[in-house]
Design an enzyme around this catalytic site. Structure first.
Site, mmCIF file in Angstrom:
data_model
loop_
_atom_site.group_PDB
_atom_site.id
_atom_site.type_symbol
_atom_site.label_atom_id
_atom_site.label_comp_id
_atom_site.label_asym_id
_atom_site.label_seq_id
_atom_site.Cartn_x
_atom_site.Cartn_y
_atom_site.Cartn_z
ATOM 1 N N ARG A 307 0.865 -1.188 0.000
ATOM 2 C CA ARG A 307 0.000 0.000 0.000
ATOM 3 C C ARG A 307 0.897 1.231 0.000
ATOM 4 O O ARG A 307 1.654 1.444 0.937
ATOM 5 C CB ARG A 307 -0.875 0.023 1.259
ATOM 6 C CG ARG A 307 -1.821 -1.133 1.411
ATOM 7 C CD ARG A 307 -3.212 -0.777 0.948
ATOM 8 N NE ARG A 307 -4.030 -1.967 0.779
ATOM 9 C CZ ARG A 307 -4.966 -2.378 1.617
ATOM 10 N NH1 ARG A 307 -5.178 -1.687 2.709
ATOM 11 N NH2 ARG A 307 -5.648 -3.472 1.370
ATOM 12 N N GLU A 309 0.661 4.245 0.795
ATOM 13 C CA GLU A 309 0.059 5.377 1.513
ATOM 14 C C GLU A 309 1.144 6.101 2.261
ATOM 15 O O GLU A 309 1.897 5.474 3.008
ATOM 16 C CB GLU A 309 -0.922 4.833 2.547
ATOM 17 C CG GLU A 309 -2.339 4.791 2.072
ATOM 18 C CD GLU A 309 -3.216 4.179 3.156
ATOM 19 O OE1 GLU A 309 -3.919 3.214 2.839
ATOM 20 O OE2 GLU A 309 -3.148 4.661 4.291
ATOM 21 N N ARG A 315 0.325 2.462 13.073
ATOM 22 C CA ARG A 315 -0.316 1.225 12.650
ATOM 23 C C ARG A 315 -0.327 1.021 11.146
ATOM 24 O O ARG A 315 -1.096 0.220 10.658
ATOM 25 C CB ARG A 315 -1.740 1.172 13.190
ATOM 26 C CG ARG A 315 -2.570 2.330 12.750
ATOM 27 C CD ARG A 315 -3.866 2.369 13.486
ATOM 28 N NE ARG A 315 -4.838 3.122 12.699
ATOM 29 C CZ ARG A 315 -6.122 2.917 12.706
ATOM 30 N NH1 ARG A 315 -6.616 1.970 13.456
ATOM 31 N NH2 ARG A 315 -6.928 3.639 11.983
ATOM 32 N N HIS A 316 0.522 1.781 10.415
ATOM 33 C CA HIS A 316 0.565 1.584 8.969
ATOM 34 C C HIS A 316 1.942 1.178 8.518
ATOM 35 O O HIS A 316 2.951 1.727 8.961
ATOM 36 C CB HIS A 316 0.192 2.892 8.252
ATOM 37 C CG HIS A 316 -1.274 3.159 8.275
ATOM 38 N ND1 HIS A 316 -1.855 4.047 9.125
ATOM 39 C CD2 HIS A 316 -2.284 2.627 7.542
ATOM 40 C CE1 HIS A 316 -3.158 4.057 8.913
ATOM 41 N NE2 HIS A 316 -3.448 3.213 7.963
ATOM 42 N N GLU A 458 -9.796 -1.129 13.931
ATOM 43 C CA GLU A 458 -10.368 -1.991 12.909
ATOM 44 C C GLU A 458 -9.310 -2.944 12.360
ATOM 45 O O GLU A 458 -8.191 -2.531 12.059
ATOM 46 C CB GLU A 458 -10.892 -1.109 11.788
ATOM 47 C CG GLU A 458 -11.521 -1.878 10.666
ATOM 48 C CD GLU A 458 -11.387 -1.124 9.357
ATOM 49 O OE1 GLU A 458 -11.741 0.072 9.354
ATOM 50 O OE2 GLU A 458 -10.919 -1.720 8.379
ATOM 51 N N SER A 461 -12.247 -5.331 7.084
ATOM 52 C CA SER A 461 -13.400 -4.712 6.468
ATOM 53 C C SER A 461 -13.876 -5.706 5.439
ATOM 54 O O SER A 461 -13.098 -6.085 4.571
ATOM 55 C CB SER A 461 -12.935 -3.421 5.801
ATOM 56 O OG SER A 461 -13.924 -2.474 5.852
ATOM 57 N N ARG A 509 -0.862 -6.313 12.209
ATOM 58 C CA ARG A 509 -1.795 -5.532 13.021
ATOM 59 C C ARG A 509 -2.518 -6.419 14.025
ATOM 60 O O ARG A 509 -2.727 -6.028 15.179
ATOM 61 C CB ARG A 509 -2.801 -4.829 12.126
ATOM 62 C CG ARG A 509 -3.475 -3.675 12.847
ATOM 63 C CD ARG A 509 -4.505 -3.031 12.000
ATOM 64 N NE ARG A 509 -3.939 -1.973 11.187
ATOM 65 C CZ ARG A 509 -4.655 -1.007 10.637
ATOM 66 N NH1 ARG A 509 -5.949 -0.980 10.807
ATOM 67 N NH2 ARG A 509 -4.091 -0.080 9.915
#
Lengths: 535, 262
Positions: A307, A309, A315-316, A458, A461, A509
């Site tokens: 990813r 991002e 947490r990333h 979370e 999803s 995570r």
């Protein structure tokens, strides 16, 4: 001191001061170098001196020649964790690392470490051990790998500082197999020290900062807490595989080099692919669904997810391990949701029952609050969660997504009421979900989608996917998605596809939240984030 | 003669005056003592409004230990029947490793059919947790503290339930206090340690029952009967050994009315 001095005077005074400082420093360095020379000379002379006297221990210690597989030496080694009173008075060979050493004249105390287990060893001058051997032992650098032959002896009083508290080794032979550099960038003792809130201000307060740890990951990973964390992570992966395989799922592997961004255009890495370019997969979503359309019925995949991002949060990561699953169902997506919930519950039970030692090991360095959950898992509707938040004073609309602070607050409310760290929220509003989510037939504002939370954050999803190509095209148009880009995706449903649902979690995570750690880099062996691509 | 007549007139006038006053007072009292039927429906309407907040049904959570299962929930559900549907869902907390096998019977009776939609008015999430004899009730941690003790949970639930079974609404303070003392005896019985204490408590229950058919002395089952029935099952009372003849009859009668095994 003179207070009103103008700038130039200060500068010149500073220069003088600097040169004074520089002179002082030079003097100090010179003194240090001189001392070093003296010591070296003394050592050499000492060695020569004692070298003259008889060394009755020759052959029982020293630097082992580099192990190049020259000979096959059959020797039974015992792991440090097996050194208990039942082996008393036997002679054993142990290979471990020199954790610490402390010399006192005719004796040298060494703590030998093998993964999380430590044992105390004594090298004392006696009929087989000479003074030179003791000297050699005290000079071995920390973290060197050593082979030790010793007699196991039971101790009178427990040795609290080691993991093997009831025994100690009386060394008879000692060889270094691989020496470590003498100046280590970080000491394992410091890296393994627990962080306490009420620190004694006078006491030793050395902490190793996260960047130093990550730069010297090889050393940092040797601490008992890290050994425990990664064994637990392996356990999570193993349990995931075993539980799903038992439920009839098939493990598949999906490609990571893809031609078009699947989720959203912005967060993909581009790679040059021969004369053109390709992308690194953001999620195995598309391929899981194609596997279902290909009649594999229930599939799961474990692989890397990329990813792009630019999020520098706790947490990333830019690259992580994704555990994804997809399942075809008969009439209601709750068939899948119940399977997912049960998988998690069984996984937590497996961790609680079979990995209790590892959890305790992590607890020695980081404060770990045990993870609580309910069986069967708690499932609340999104509307109920909104009502709970409103009761607590949060202003939000019926169709708003939960922000991160909302999620954390909800986690605390649910913990207070139901005493669980793990729960599922069902029936999210349609407006906040991607275009391929199936809407709820009875209420067009809701969708057949769900989120799963651990400790208020979370982790998954998921949703029922639209398996009808015409309906999918309609929904894509409503969301303004370019149909050309997803043509291959829609086409995969044109040859008959069963209704299906699924979801995916990030391994790091989940481990981080299960243990209650504060940063995801602690659970990734060699983490990748926007600022770090090495080691 | 005239003086006597005048006096008589004055006294008669006073009497008439007093009579008017009393009639007026009586009229006032009659207005405030409204007929019970009207009062009850008002209460029941406001009661149902409280449970449904914002159109969403909130759960209440009951934490019970597997060694002290809340049998009174089963009884309460039978008692309330259709006037207020009670839905129960069971979960096991992670601190409990395994449920004892003797609970299977209880579980089969109490659990909802999983596929049924939660159309009941009052939803209970029953969590098996190691809380000892103090069964807990959590409604909303923001607004209320936890309620401990099965009898207290019964008191709370009876306030939510159909007013017919709410003993606190009865106008007779004697009945309410008798019920309260019965509930308190049950609370002590669940926690008693010695055989002597247990026997004396059962004896006091017996005295309370006396010659009536039900614990509360009325003509229908009340929450006192439910509380006693539940605690007898929790402490594993042997009907043949520990109970008197009257209590044995009561126990049988109760079980029959509730359609549950004793």
């Amino acid at each position: 001191m003179v207070v009103d001095i103008n700038a130039e005077d200060l500068a010149s005074a500073g220069d003088h001061a600097k040169s004074k400082k520089a002179l002082k420093k030079e003097a100090k360095d010179a003194a240090k170098a001189a001392k070093k020379e003296e010591r070296k000379a003394l050592n050499a002379s000492q060695q020569q001196d004692t070298g003259d006297s008889d060394d009755y221990s020759t052959g029982r210690y020293g630097q082992h020649p580099m192990v190049q597989s020259a000979d096959i030496i059959k020797r039974e080694f015992v792991h440090v964790r097996q050194l208990e009173s039942n082996l008393a008075e036997t002679t054993v060979w142990v290979r471990g690392r020199l954790h610490t050493s402390r010399a006192k004249g005719k004796q040298c105390f060494i703590v030998l470490r093998q993964q999380q287990y430590t044992v105390q060893c004594i090298i004392a001058v006696n009929e087989v051990v000479s003074k030179l051997m003791v000297k050699f032992a005290s000079n071995i650098t920390k973290e060197s790998i050593v082979d030790v032959e010793a007699v196991v002896r039971v101790v009178g009083s427990k040795i609290e500082s080691c993991s093997q508290k009831n025994v100690e080794l009386h060394v008879t032979q000692l060889f270094t197999v691989s020496s470590a550099k003498s100046q280590l960038p970080l000491l394992i003792e410091d890296a393994a020290r627990p962080v306490k809130e009420d620190e004694d201000p006078e006491g030793l307060n050395i902490r190793v900062n996260q960047d130093t740890r990550l730069d010297n990951r090889v050393l940092d990973l040797r601490t008992p807490a890290n050994q425990a964390i990664f064994r637990l992570e392996a356990g999570v992966c193993k349990l995931f595989r075993d539980i799903l395989t038992e439920k009839g799922f098939l493990e598949i592997h999906t490609p990571k080099i893809i031609s078009a961004a699947s989720e959203g255009g912005a967060n993909v890495f581009t790679v040059s692919y021969f004369k053109g370019s390709a992308y690194l997969a953001q999620s195995p979503q598309l391929y899981k669904q194609m596997a279902i359309a290909a009649d594999f019925d229930k599939v799961f995949t474990i692989g890397a997810v990329f990813r792009a991002e630019d999020s520098n949060t706790h947490r990333h990561l830019t690259e992580f391990v994704g555990l994804d699953l997809e399942m075809a169902f008969k009439y209601h997506y709750h068939e899948v949701l119940d399977t997912i919930g049960d998988t998690f519950t069984q996984m937590f039970k497996g961790l609680r029952d079979r990995y209790a030692d590892e959890i305790a090991g992590v607890g020695q360095q980081f404060a770990v609050e045990p993870f609580k959950f309910l069986d069967p898992p708690l499932k609340l509707e999104f509307a109920t969660a909104v009502a709970m938040l409103r009761e607590a004073g949060v202003n939000m609309g019926d169709e708003d997504d939960l922000s991160t602070p909302d999620e954390k607050l909800l986690g605390r409310l649910i913990k207070a009421k139901y005493d669980t760290d793990f729960y599922i929220l069902d029936k999210y509003p349609l407006a906040v979900r991607p275009f391929y989510t199936m809407p709820d037939p009875k209420d067009n504002k809701k969708s057949n989608s769900y989120d799963i939370f651990m400790r208020g954050e979370e982790i998954m999803s998921g949703a029922q996917r639209i398996h009808d190509p015409e309906f999918l095209t309609e929904r894509a148009k409503v969301h303004g998605v370019d149909l050309e880009k997803i043509k291959a995706y829609i086409d995969s449903f044109r040859f008959g596809c069963p209704p299906h649902a699924g979801g995916g979690i990030g391994l790091e995570r989940v481990v981080m939240l299960y243990l209650g750690l504060d940063n995801i880099r602690k659970t990734s062996m060699f983490p990748r984030d926007p600022k770090r691509i090495t080691p | 003669m005239t003086a006597l007549e005048n006096r008589q007139e004055a006294i008669l006038a006073q009497l008439a005056d007093l009579k008017n006053q009393i009639t007026a007072l009586r009229g006032q009292l009659k207005q405030s003592a409204a007929p019970p039927a009207v009062k009850e429906t008002n209460i029941s309407r406001s009661r149902t409004c409280n449970i449904l907040q914002n159109g969403v049904i909130h759960d209440i959570v009951i934490n019970a230990s597997p060694k002290y299962p809340p049998y009174s929930l089963v009884a309460l559900r039978r008692l309330w029947g259709d006037s207020l549907k009670l839905g129960v869902r069971c979960h096991i907390h992670s601190s409990v490793l395994q449920l004892p096998t003797n609970l299977e019977n209880f579980l089969s009776v109490i659990s909802d059919d999983c596929d049924q939609e939660r159309s009941s008015l009052l939803n209970i999430t029953l969590v098996w947790k190691d809380v000892g004899p103090d069964t807990e009730l959590v409604v909303s941690p923001m607004k209320h503290i936890t309620i401990k003790g099965e009898v207290n949970i019964l008191r709370y639930l009876s306030r939510l339930g159909p007013p017919r079974y709410n003993y606190e609404l009865s106008n007779d303070p004697a009945v309410s206090s008798r019920l309260d003392s019965l509930l308190d005896t049950c609370y002590s019985l669940a926690r008693c340690r010695t055989v002597k204490e247990r026997q004396s408590l059962i004896h006091s229950l017996n005295c309370c029952l006396g010659k009536s058919q039900f614990m509360a002395g009325g003509d229908g089952i009340s929450i006192a009967d439910i509380a006693v029935w539940s605690v007898f099952r929790q402490i594993k009372v042997e009907p043949l050994q520990d109970l008197s003849g009257a209590m044995k009859n009561w126990l049988q009668h109760c079980s029959q009315s509730l359609k549950l095994d004793s």
